[in-house]
Design a protein around this motif. Structure first.
Motif, PDB file in Angstrom:
ATOM      1  N   ALA A  97      38.137  29.615  49.336  1.00  0.00           N
ATOM      2  CA  ALA A  97      39.062  30.534  49.978  1.00  0.00           C
ATOM      3  C   ALA A  97      38.336  31.825  50.326  1.00  0.00           C
ATOM      4  CB  ALA A  97      40.249  30.831  49.061  1.00  0.00           C
ATOM      5  N   HIS A  98      38.645  32.332  51.499  1.00  0.00           N
ATOM      6  CA  HIS A  98      38.109  33.624  51.926  1.00  0.00           C
ATOM      7  C   HIS A  98      39.294  34.565  52.090  1.00  0.00           C
ATOM      8  CE1 HIS A  98      36.801  36.478  55.173  1.00  0.00           C
ATOM      9  NE2 HIS A  98      35.961  36.718  54.190  1.00  0.00           N
ATOM     10  N   TYR A  99      39.288  35.657  51.317  1.00  0.00           N
ATOM     11  CA  TYR A  99      40.376  36.636  51.358  1.00  0.00           C
ATOM     12  C   TYR A  99      39.934  37.805  52.217  1.00  0.00           C
ATOM     13  CZ  TYR A  99      44.042  39.812  49.870  1.00  0.00           C
ATOM     14  OH  TYR A  99      45.104  40.680  49.857  1.00  0.00           O
ATOM     15  N   ALA A 113      46.094  42.665  47.181  1.00  0.00           N
ATOM     16  CA  ALA A 113      45.238  41.609  46.636  1.00  0.00           C
ATOM     17  C   ALA A 113      45.669  41.244  45.209  1.00  0.00           C
ATOM     18  CB  ALA A 113      43.779  42.035  46.677  1.00  0.00           C
ATOM     19  N   ALA A 114      45.987  42.237  44.412  1.00  0.00           N
ATOM     20  CA  ALA A 114      46.432  41.985  43.035  1.00  0.00           C
ATOM     21  C   ALA A 114      47.770  41.237  43.036  1.00  0.00           C
ATOM     22  CB  ALA A 114      46.557  43.304  42.274  1.00  0.00           C
ATOM     23  N   ARG A 115      48.663  41.626  43.928  1.00  0.00           N
ATOM     24  CA  ARG A 115      49.982  40.994  44.017  1.00  0.00           C
ATOM     25  C   ARG A 115      49.885  39.539  44.475  1.00  0.00           C
ATOM     26  NH1 ARG A 115      52.952  40.709  48.352  1.00  0.00           N
ATOM     27  NH2 ARG A 115      51.865  42.377  49.443  1.00  0.00           N
ATOM     28  N   VAL A 123      47.030  27.588  44.540  1.00  0.00           N
ATOM     29  CA  VAL A 123      46.526  26.641  45.539  1.00  0.00           C
ATOM     30  C   VAL A 123      45.052  26.294  45.335  1.00  0.00           C
ATOM     31  CG1 VAL A 123      48.218  27.383  47.256  1.00  0.00           C
ATOM     32  CG2 VAL A 123      45.931  28.387  47.291  1.00  0.00           C
ATOM     33  N   MET A 124      44.400  26.955  44.392  1.00  0.00           N
ATOM     34  CA  MET A 124      42.962  26.739  44.209  1.00  0.00           C
ATOM     35  C   MET A 124      42.667  25.484  43.403  1.00  0.00           C
ATOM     36  SD  MET A 124      41.435  29.056  45.930  1.00  0.00           S
ATOM     37  CE  MET A 124      39.776  28.634  45.401  1.00  0.00           C
ATOM     38  N   HIS A 125      41.662  24.762  43.844  1.00  0.00           N
ATOM     39  CA  HIS A 125      41.127  23.628  43.085  1.00  0.00           C
ATOM     40  C   HIS A 125      40.425  24.203  41.861  1.00  0.00           C
ATOM     41  CE1 HIS A 125      38.532  20.250  42.062  1.00  0.00           C
ATOM     42  NE2 HIS A 125      39.269  19.502  42.853  1.00  0.00           N
ATOM     43  N   PRO A 126      40.608  23.604  40.672  1.00  0.00           N
ATOM     44  CA  PRO A 126      39.879  24.107  39.506  1.00  0.00           C
ATOM     45  C   PRO A 126      38.365  24.115  39.786  1.00  0.00           C
ATOM     46  CG  PRO A 126      41.531  22.519  38.833  1.00  0.00           C
ATOM     47  CD  PRO A 126      41.484  22.485  40.337  1.00  0.00           C
ATOM     48  N   GLY A 127      37.749  25.254  39.597  1.00  0.00           N
ATOM     49  CA  GLY A 127      36.328  25.402  39.881  1.00  0.00           C
ATOM     50  C   GLY A 127      36.037  25.826  41.304  1.00  0.00           C
ATOM     51  N   GLY A 128      37.084  25.940  42.137  1.00  0.00           N
ATOM     52  CA  GLY A 128      36.902  26.362  43.519  1.00  0.00           C
ATOM     53  C   GLY A 128      36.399  27.797  43.601  1.00  0.00           C
ATOM     54  N   LEU A 129      35.889  28.160  44.761  1.00  0.00           N
ATOM     55  CA  LEU A 129      35.316  29.494  44.963  1.00  0.00           C
ATOM     56  C   LEU A 129      36.206  30.355  45.840  1.00  0.00           C
ATOM     57  CD1 LEU A 129      31.575  28.617  45.626  1.00  0.00           C
ATOM     58  CD2 LEU A 129      32.532  29.684  43.593  1.00  0.00           C
ATOM     59  N   LEU A 130      36.230  31.642  45.512  1.00  0.00           N
ATOM     60  CA  LEU A 130      36.916  32.636  46.331  1.00  0.00           C
ATOM     61  C   LEU A 130      35.918  33.715  46.688  1.00  0.00           C
ATOM     62  CD1 LEU A 130      39.146  32.014  43.755  1.00  0.00           C
ATOM     63  CD2 LEU A 130      40.507  33.145  45.473  1.00  0.00           C
ATOM     64  N   ILE A 131      35.984  34.142  47.933  1.00  0.00           N
ATOM     65  CA  ILE A 131      35.150  35.242  48.411  1.00  0.00           C
ATOM     66  C   ILE A 131      36.100  36.286  48.951  1.00  0.00           C
ATOM     67  CG2 ILE A 131      33.395  35.918  50.065  1.00  0.00           C
ATOM     68  CD1 ILE A 131      32.465  33.039  50.059  1.00  0.00           C
ATOM     69  N   SER A 132      35.876  37.536  48.583  1.00  0.00           N
ATOM     70  CA  SER A 132      36.838  38.562  48.947  1.00  0.00           C
ATOM     71  C   SER A 132      36.191  39.923  49.124  1.00  0.00           C
ATOM     72  CB  SER A 132      37.910  38.655  47.850  1.00  0.00           C
ATOM     73  OG  SER A 132      38.832  39.675  48.131  1.00  0.00           O
ATOM     74  N   GLY A 133      36.717  40.675  50.061  1.00  0.00           N
ATOM     75  CA  GLY A 133      36.318  42.061  50.221  1.00  0.00           C
ATOM     76  C   GLY A 133      37.125  42.978  49.325  1.00  0.00           C
ATOM     77  N   ARG A 152      29.848  45.158  47.808  1.00  0.00           N
ATOM     78  CA  ARG A 152      30.169  44.851  49.199  1.00  0.00           C
ATOM     79  C   ARG A 152      31.122  43.669  49.320  1.00  0.00           C
ATOM     80  NH1 ARG A 152      31.626  46.896  53.478  1.00  0.00           N
ATOM     81  NH2 ARG A 152      30.046  48.467  53.200  1.00  0.00           N
ATOM     82  N   TYR A 153      30.858  42.592  48.620  1.00  0.00           N
ATOM     83  CA  TYR A 153      31.710  41.414  48.625  1.00  0.00           C
ATOM     84  C   TYR A 153      31.805  40.891  47.216  1.00  0.00           C
ATOM     85  CZ  TYR A 153      33.814  39.639  52.888  1.00  0.00           C
ATOM     86  OH  TYR A 153      34.657  39.442  53.941  1.00  0.00           O
ATOM     87  N   LEU A 154      32.970  40.314  46.869  1.00  0.00           N
ATOM     88  CA  LEU A 154      33.215  39.849  45.513  1.00  0.00           C
ATOM     89  C   LEU A 154      33.342  38.325  45.523  1.00  0.00           C
ATOM     90  CD1 LEU A 154      35.890  42.556  44.750  1.00  0.00           C
ATOM     91  CD2 LEU A 154      33.500  42.585  44.022  1.00  0.00           C
ATOM     92  N   PHE A 155      32.855  37.709  44.462  1.00  0.00           N
ATOM     93  CA  PHE A 155      32.851  36.248  44.348  1.00  0.00           C
ATOM     94  C   PHE A 155      33.548  35.853  43.064  1.00  0.00           C
ATOM     95  CE2 PHE A 155      29.445  37.620  46.989  1.00  0.00           C
ATOM     96  CZ  PHE A 155      29.427  36.713  48.034  1.00  0.00           C
TER      97      PHE A 155
END
Length: 158
Positions: A97-99, A113-115, A123-133, A152-155
């Motif tokens: 997921a890219h936020y 973002a917190a909300r 909706v995330m698959h266990p172990g899935g990755l999220l990338i977010s500003g 700069r970017y959070l993982f």
């Protein structure tokens, strides 16, 4: 730092982060979710980088470049909460997921973002990755590629 330099730094971090994450999910089942279509540059990059994955896209309005328009069946138009609930109810599991929601008012963007974080978690698959500003809550923060400054970017890993 000029606004132009800041924008270039953000876009480079975004591209490097997406490429890094795409390589990390090879063994993970699931779809991709791009939250915040905007002009469609990120979506265009994701569909080129991950051509075999279904890429869900959500935004309040469809106003992207014509070359970056997702198929109607993959575009969720409206406010984020009901769109994330729709994905959850359909049993969608997201591997990456890219936020990228935000209006540019830092305090409001962080609060949003917190909300939304608990809904994203559903909706995330266990172990899935999220990338977010923006900082997300309830996920394990991990180190991304060395080319990206930590602020700069959070993982995250679900």
């Amino acid at each position: 730092m000029s606004r132009l330099d800041s924008m270039l730094r953000r876009l480079t971090a975004q591209r490097d982060g997406l490429n890094w994450a795409a390589a990390q999910i090879n063994d993970t089942d699931g779809d991709v979710l791009d939250m915040g279509l905007g002009n469609g540059r990120t979506y265009d990059h994701l569909r080129e980088t991950l051509p075999s994955r279904r890429i869900w896209v959500m935004d309040r309005v469809l106003q992207c470049h014509p070359d970056s328009t997702p198929p109607a069946r993959d575009f969720l138009q409206g406010e984020a909460e009901p769109m994330l609930q729709k994905l959850a109810e359909a049993g969608r599991m997201i591997a990456l997921a890219h936020y990228d929601f935000g209006r540019g008012i830092k305090s409001e963007d962080i609060a949003e973002a917190a909300r939304l974080s608990p809904l994203i978690e559903q909706v995330m698959h266990p172990g899935g990755l999220l990338i977010s500003g923006q900082p997300l809550v309830g996920f394990k923060q991990i180190k991304g590629p060395d080319t990206i400054a930590p602020d700069r970017y959070l993982f995250y890993r679900a």
